[in-house]
Design an enzyme around this catalytic site. Sequence first.
Site, PDB file in Angstrom:
ATOM      1  N   ARG A  44      44.684   2.439 -26.534  1.00 30.75           N
ATOM      2  CA  ARG A  44      45.504   1.601 -27.423  1.00 30.75           C
ATOM      3  C   ARG A  44      46.969   2.005 -27.408  1.00 30.75           C
ATOM      4  O   ARG A  44      47.862   1.156 -27.445  1.00 30.75           O
ATOM      5  CB  ARG A  44      44.999   1.742 -28.869  1.00 30.75           C
ATOM      6  CG  ARG A  44      43.894   0.813 -29.200  1.00 30.75           C
ATOM      7  CD  ARG A  44      43.477   0.938 -30.653  1.00 30.75           C
ATOM      8  NE  ARG A  44      42.162   0.374 -30.788  1.00 30.75           N
ATOM      9  CZ  ARG A  44      41.916  -0.937 -30.898  1.00 30.75           C
ATOM     10  NH1 ARG A  44      42.895  -1.794 -30.928  1.00 30.75           N
ATOM     11  NH2 ARG A  44      40.676  -1.368 -31.001  1.00 30.75           N
ATOM     12  N   ASN A  85      51.943 -10.758 -40.821  1.00 35.20           N
ATOM     13  CA  ASN A  85      50.692 -11.266 -40.256  1.00 35.20           C
ATOM     14  C   ASN A  85      50.241 -12.479 -41.069  1.00 35.20           C
ATOM     15  O   ASN A  85      50.469 -12.536 -42.269  1.00 35.20           O
ATOM     16  CB  ASN A  85      49.626 -10.165 -40.343  1.00 35.20           C
ATOM     17  CG  ASN A  85      48.274 -10.616 -39.802  1.00 35.20           C
ATOM     18  OD1 ASN A  85      48.197 -11.215 -38.720  1.00 35.20           O
ATOM     19  ND2 ASN A  85      47.209 -10.338 -40.531  1.00 35.20           N
ATOM     20  N   HIS A 135      46.822 -14.481 -42.208  1.00 34.54           N
ATOM     21  CA  HIS A 135      45.368 -14.275 -42.286  1.00 34.54           C
ATOM     22  C   HIS A 135      44.714 -15.498 -42.939  1.00 34.54           C
ATOM     23  O   HIS A 135      45.194 -15.981 -43.974  1.00 34.54           O
ATOM     24  CB  HIS A 135      45.066 -13.009 -43.097  1.00 34.54           C
ATOM     25  CG  HIS A 135      43.609 -12.726 -43.178  1.00 34.54           C
ATOM     26  ND1 HIS A 135      42.908 -12.190 -42.111  1.00 34.54           N
ATOM     27  CD2 HIS A 135      42.696 -12.935 -44.156  1.00 34.54           C
ATOM     28  CE1 HIS A 135      41.631 -12.083 -42.446  1.00 34.54           C
ATOM     29  NE2 HIS A 135      41.486 -12.526 -43.682  1.00 34.54           N
TER      30      HIS A 135
END
Length: 232
Positions: free
Chosen positions: A66, A108, A110
């Site tokens: 990652r 973000n 959602h």
Amino acid sequence: MSITLAIMASGKGSNCRAVLEAIKSGRLDARAAVILSNKPDAGVLEVAREYGVPSFAKSHKDFPDREAFDSEFARVIREAGADTVVLAGYMRILTPGFVQAYSGRMVNIHPALLPSFSGPKGASDALAYGVRLSGCTVHFVDEIADHGPVIIQAAVPVSSEEDETALMPRIHAMEHIILPQALQWLSEGRLRIKDRKVSLLCKKKQNFLPATGATGINELGPYLICPAPDLL
Ligand code: GRF
């Protein structure tokens, strides 16, 4: 003040399109510098081409871990000159180093009313649970997935016969309003975070407003947005 965006997405890119449309129509004072995807065949890359925004796509599977993947994305974002990161359906957990680099500058979207139904299947989990109100949330990103301070939320009612095919367009329609709105507030420097609570600086009085809401009905049904969007 204006912001320069890096938009990260893994899917078809309807939220990315909503952001680019808001820029094009002058409702969002921002520039899209680059669109990144971890899925080389994602629909969002077609959206990038359509709007003439440079794109960068690499599969995370081609990286050892990652950290290596995120640092490659961070390099691209830096070189593009972006100061703000938008996760518009980016379906990967970010490393703490990446999150910290964009603290207060990364948002973000959602598809649920957080903190309920976090995770990759927010909308279908809420439906399976039997909620009567569903919706979506734009929040600042912190080290925990779907957890950072909430900027704006929109709610839509869920009827008992409804399945995901019926509900999703209503959630998407709200996402396409609240994501550009949150970015416009960020661009105007109007968001403050204190004790994980986000307040919105009032343009005229230069003070911080409590979250007031707007209700309405669109062609898909009724909705509630808090704080009220001031782009519409
Ligand atoms: C949206 O529902 C968003 O909330 C979620 O992923 C979906 C992306 O849709 N995180 P799209 O690719 O923007 O159409």
